[in-house]
Design a protein around this motif. Structure first.
Motif, PDB file in Angstrom:
ATOM      1  N   ASP A 230       0.810  -1.215   0.000  1.00  0.00           N
ATOM      2  CA  ASP A 230       0.000   0.000   0.000  1.00  0.00           C
ATOM      3  C   ASP A 230       0.851   1.276   0.000  1.00  0.00           C
ATOM      4  O   ASP A 230       0.334   2.365   0.096  1.00  0.00           O
ATOM      5  N   HIS A 231       2.171   1.135  -0.096  1.00  0.00           N
ATOM      6  CA  HIS A 231       3.000   2.335  -0.093  1.00  0.00           C
ATOM      7  C   HIS A 231       3.440   2.726  -1.494  1.00  0.00           C
ATOM      8  O   HIS A 231       3.583   3.907  -1.803  1.00  0.00           O
ATOM      9  N   VAL A 265       8.311   0.762  -2.689  1.00  0.00           N
ATOM     10  CA  VAL A 265       7.617  -0.408  -2.137  1.00  0.00           C
ATOM     11  C   VAL A 265       7.597  -0.446  -0.610  1.00  0.00           C
ATOM     12  O   VAL A 265       6.557  -0.656   0.009  1.00  0.00           O
ATOM     13  N   ALA A 266       8.755  -0.235   0.022  1.00  0.00           N
ATOM     14  CA  ALA A 266       8.833  -0.376   1.481  1.00  0.00           C
ATOM     15  C   ALA A 266       8.237   0.856   2.160  1.00  0.00           C
ATOM     16  O   ALA A 266       8.263   1.949   1.598  1.00  0.00           O
ATOM     17  N   PRO A 267       7.713   0.676   3.388  1.00  0.00           N
ATOM     18  CA  PRO A 267       7.255   1.863   4.102  1.00  0.00           C
ATOM     19  C   PRO A 267       8.437   2.827   4.272  1.00  0.00           C
ATOM     20  O   PRO A 267       9.560   2.374   4.501  1.00  0.00           O
ATOM     21  N   ALA A 268       8.217   4.100   4.153  1.00  0.00           N
ATOM     22  CA  ALA A 268       9.249   5.136   4.315  1.00  0.00           C
ATOM     23  C   ALA A 268      10.237   5.188   3.154  1.00  0.00           C
ATOM     24  O   ALA A 268      11.233   5.892   3.214  1.00  0.00           O
ATOM     25  N   GLN A 269       9.971   4.439   2.067  1.00  0.00           N
ATOM     26  CA  GLN A 269      10.911   4.422   0.936  1.00  0.00           C
ATOM     27  C   GLN A 269      10.370   5.235  -0.245  1.00  0.00           C
ATOM     28  O   GLN A 269       9.172   5.202  -0.537  1.00  0.00           O
ATOM     29  N   VAL A 314      12.210  -5.662   4.811  1.00  0.00           N
ATOM     30  CA  VAL A 314      11.542  -4.897   3.752  1.00  0.00           C
ATOM     31  C   VAL A 314      12.581  -4.604   2.672  1.00  0.00           C
ATOM     32  O   VAL A 314      13.785  -4.788   2.897  1.00  0.00           O
ATOM     33  N   ASN A 315      12.116  -4.149   1.517  1.00  0.00           N
ATOM     34  CA  ASN A 315      13.046  -3.903   0.407  1.00  0.00           C
ATOM     35  C   ASN A 315      14.180  -2.955   0.784  1.00  0.00           C
ATOM     36  O   ASN A 315      13.981  -2.039   1.572  1.00  0.00           O
ATOM     37  N   GLY A 316      15.309  -3.178   0.159  1.00  0.00           N
ATOM     38  CA  GLY A 316      16.414  -2.238   0.279  1.00  0.00           C
ATOM     39  C   GLY A 316      16.359  -1.257  -0.886  1.00  0.00           C
ATOM     40  O   GLY A 316      15.423  -1.266  -1.686  1.00  0.00           O
ATOM     41  N   SER A 317      17.380  -0.409  -0.977  1.00  0.00           N
ATOM     42  CA  SER A 317      17.379   0.631  -2.009  1.00  0.00           C
ATOM     43  C   SER A 317      18.475   0.410  -3.037  1.00  0.00           C
ATOM     44  O   SER A 317      19.602   0.071  -2.701  1.00  0.00           O
ATOM     45  N   GLY A 318      18.104   0.630  -4.278  1.00  0.00           N
ATOM     46  CA  GLY A 318      19.077   0.502  -5.358  1.00  0.00           C
ATOM     47  C   GLY A 318      19.083   1.738  -6.219  1.00  0.00           C
ATOM     48  O   GLY A 318      18.504   2.781  -5.869  1.00  0.00           O
ATOM     49  N   LYS A 319      19.741   1.592  -7.341  1.00  0.00           N
ATOM     50  CA  LYS A 319      19.826   2.695  -8.283  1.00  0.00           C
ATOM     51  C   LYS A 319      19.773   2.049  -9.656  1.00  0.00           C
ATOM     52  O   LYS A 319      20.549   1.152  -9.936  1.00  0.00           O
TER      53      LYS A 319
END
Ligand code: ADP
Ligand code: MG
Length: 696
Positions: A230-231, A265-269, A314-319
């Protein structure tokens, strides 16, 4: 209403400003220098510097700095004011051509991988006129390359500029063979999509792991993670929106083409993406994006986390590094085009990429390797560590029919004549494209999706430019020597497909079957940074880099050392932080909760022996069992760190950190996470995942 067209680039000494402020001959000389990547003569530099200074002072600048990108992966700057005493207790504002083109910062405290011995601490920075100077925080920033005194690259920009030259040279050879003599320059273009997390600053400050390591080292899963999906693309909360608005404006002032923003996808992302530009500008701008995100977040009482995996679960961050090659005449060489002639040229460039990615899987993997990114790659949220190319079914079928001399879409035998047959249109599939592929063709560019969110985009693009240039150079050698261009062209494309089709995979990259299938195909699966780094110094790679003057052998070994050292240091800091937080935060939390629990039991029993203490006793027992585990695992990690000093060399030490220290950290973490869900909220020393992820 804000006048955005006027705001855009208002703090940049760009072409428009140069044209307005420089004498015509100086402007022309500077443009020639930029176009031909030559050195600027000092007379011209003096005039440019003076105009730059006048302009910068009007924009509020009091200082200037050479802005460079040492091997730390972040940018470095040292500010000097423009003031110069006149001898009569007055000063004037001065800035010379010499100060513009060259700086001499003390290089001794930057990573050099052994290139720079301590007695020769000097390094120098050299202006990169292809990336515009700009004013930020009352300082004139001059983008520069950073080298040792003997000329070895100590930074991330120098090899990138070198690789741009190489792809320019080799692509132009190919274009010439196709009769495109009017192209003066071929450039790699990149649009990097940047992911990040935003959390509340007050909570951040209570987590030493976030402060020292940029990621949480423990934390039990909150009842709600990202499972409701839902994010993603959800409406943006006011505080985040205010941050994004200010970020856009500040980036626009600096000429960064900030375009897209949305929740991830992740909350706060969240994510921000610019419109693509020439790769060295894209790399400089991405550094500015990362820096400004942190700074502006701070103003909003937020903290921007750029780490690849700030939170487990939760998902991590990429580029995502969208990469293509274009001519100065405005032609995207990875655009399939409309005519047979354009199609043939496209197929050759496509073949070059396919060959390059297959032959140098190891280098692409290394270019995205870091301790932080190890948490993502292969974790079913990001591409696996196995490199493959997604082409889409349509293009794959076309290649198959070329290889097998069958008609496209028909199985009977016939010739697909390259340069004569028009290729069918392949849809630029933006909707159902394969999101699991590490390297996907997306209609007129490739999207390299393995990059970590915190790293400079330089390394992967140095590799992409160089390996594709190498394929092109081999093709050009053959085509230049061929008596019949068309048949040689066909032969090259066919051979490339035959030899390198194993790298093409259109299926689900997250699946277990792909791991097995890729192994059968003989593709590399370098699961961790430590497994990948040794390939950097493989003979074939040294040959590639030295052939194209991207790195000297000394520079390659320096980078090999720097990567290993950085990996070891990051893991060591993480291990020490985890121990510190456990001993001085977790243990006191647990003990004080136990103290209260045991007191309750004693007190209850003192009133009446018959009072039921089942709950308290069960908790005491369960927590005591966990504390015994905690004790054992602390000891294990303590010893693991001590033992690290006894390894023979850097590579062994790095392996040891991966195989022993990292595992000990994971084990300790799982005990802590288990305790967290048992210990009362008010006793727990640190903000929880739930609090951090839903803090904004
Ligand atoms: P996604 O669906 O993955 O978000 P987009 O279509 O929004 O992808 O594009 C992502 C990035 O690709 C943008 O930064 C865009 O500017 C960039 N891009 C588009 N064309 C090119 C190109 N020819 N070379 C490099 N980057 C490009
Ligand atoms: Mg993308």
């Amino acid at each position: 209403m804000m006048d955005i067209p006027n705001l855009f680039g208002s703090m940049v000494f760009n072409d428009k400003v140069m044209r307005e402020r420089l004498p015509k001959d100086v402007y022309k000389a500077l443009k020639r220098t930029i176009a031909e990547q030559k050195h600027l003569n000092l007379d011209v530099a003096n005039v440019v510097a003076s105009a730059m200074k006048e302009w910068a002072i009007e924009k509020g600048a009091t200082h200037f700095t050479h802005w460079f990108q040492p091997m730390t992966g972040v940018t470095a700057e040292k500010h000097d004011s423009f003031i110069s005493p006149t001898g009569d207790d007055h000063i004037i504002m001065e800035f010379s051509g010499k100060e513009l083109v060259k700086g001499e910062p003390d290089a001794s405290s930057f990573p050099s991988g052994g290139i720079r011995s301590t007695f020769e601490a000097r390094g120098y920075t050299a202006w990169d006129p292809t990336s515009y100077a700009f004013v930020k925080d009352n300082t004139l920033y001059i983008p520069t390359a950073f080298c040792s005194y003997s000329g070895e690259a100590l930074d991330k920009k120098t090899p990138l500029l070198r690789s741009m030259e190489v792809i320019n040279r080799e692509a132009k050879r190919i274009l010439k063979l196709f009769g495109n003599d009017n192209v003066k320059r071929v450039m790699a273009t990149v649009g990097p999509e940047q992911e990040y997390f935003l959390i509340d600053k007050e909570l951040y400050e209570k987590r030493p792991d976030l402060i020292y390591c940029s990621r949480t080292l423990f934390g039990a899963r909150p009842p709600k993670g990202q499972e409701l999906e839902d994010h993603y693309f959800a409406s943006i909360k006011p505080r985040v929106s205010a941050f994004m608005k200010e970020l856009d404006e500040e980036l626009w002032k600096l000429g960064v083409l900030a375009k897209t923003k949305h929740n991830e996808v992740a909350p706060a992302q969240h994510e921000i993406a610019p419109i693509f530009s020439t790769v060295n500008i894209a790399a400089d701008h991405n550094q500015l994006v990362m820096e400004l995100m942190k700074k502006i977040a701070n103003k909003h009482n937020l903290v921007c986390l750029l780490h690849e995996k700030p939170f487990a679960g939760v998902n991590g961050s990429g580029k995502h590094n969208n990469w293509s090659i274009s001519t100065d005449t405005g032609i995207n060489l990875l655009e399939p085009g409309e005519t047979p002639y354009e199609n043939a040229q496209f197929l050759l460039f496509l073949a070059a990429v396919i060959k390059a990615v297959d032959e140098y899987q190891d280098l692409l993997r290394i270019s995205v390797a870091s301790a932080g990114n190890d948490h993502r790659l292969g974790a079913n949220e990001a591409p696996p560590a196995i490199i493959s190319i997604f082409l889409g079914e349509e293009l794959t079928e076309i290649l198959e029919s070329i290889e097998n001399d069958t008609c496209y879409n028909q199985k009977e035998k016939c010739q697909m004549e390259i340069g004569a047959t028009v290729l069918p249109h392949f849809p630029k599939d933006t909707t159902d494209r394969n999101r699991t592929s590490p390297f996907a063709f997306t209609g007129n560019k490739f999207e390299f999706r393995m990059l970590g969110s915190s790293s400079s985009i330089s390394d992967p693009n140095v590799i992409l430019n160089t390996i594709v240039a190498e394929s092109l150079s081999q093709f050009a050698d053959r085509l230049e020597a061929a008596s019949d261009f068309k048949s040689e062209l066909t032969a090259i494309i066919k051979e490339t497909i035959k030899e390198h089709k194993r790298i093409i995979f259109n299926g689900n990259n997250y699946s277990e079957e792909w791991v097995k299938e890729s192994e059968k195909r003989g593709l590399l699966n370098l699961k961790s940074t430590v497994e990948a780094i040794p390939y950097l110094i493989a003979e074939k790679n040294i040959k590639l880099f030295t052939k194209h003057n991207i790195f000297s052998e000394a520079e390659i070994f320096a980078r090999y050392h720097i990567m290993l050292e950085e990996y070891i240091k990051v893991l060591n800091i993480e291990a020490l932080t985890l121990l510190d937080m456990t001993k001085r935060g977790i243990i006191p939390s647990v003990i004080s909760y136990l103290k209260d629990l045991t007191e309750v039991v004693v007190n209850k029993k003192s009133i009446s022996k018959d009072l039921n203490c089942k709950l308290e006793e069960a908790l005491i027992e369960s927590i005591s069992d966990s504390t015994a585990c905690l004790y054992k695992n602390i000891e294990k990690l303590d010893n693991a760190i001590l033992e690290a000093k006894n390894q023979n060399n850097l590579l062994d030490t790095a392996k040891y950190y991966r195989e022993v220290v990292y595992i000990a950290m994971q084990e300790l973490r799982s005990v802590i996470d288990n305790l967290e869900i048992k210990v009362g909220k008010k006793y727990w020393a640190y903000p929880t995942y739930g609090e951090l992820l839903y803090s904004v």
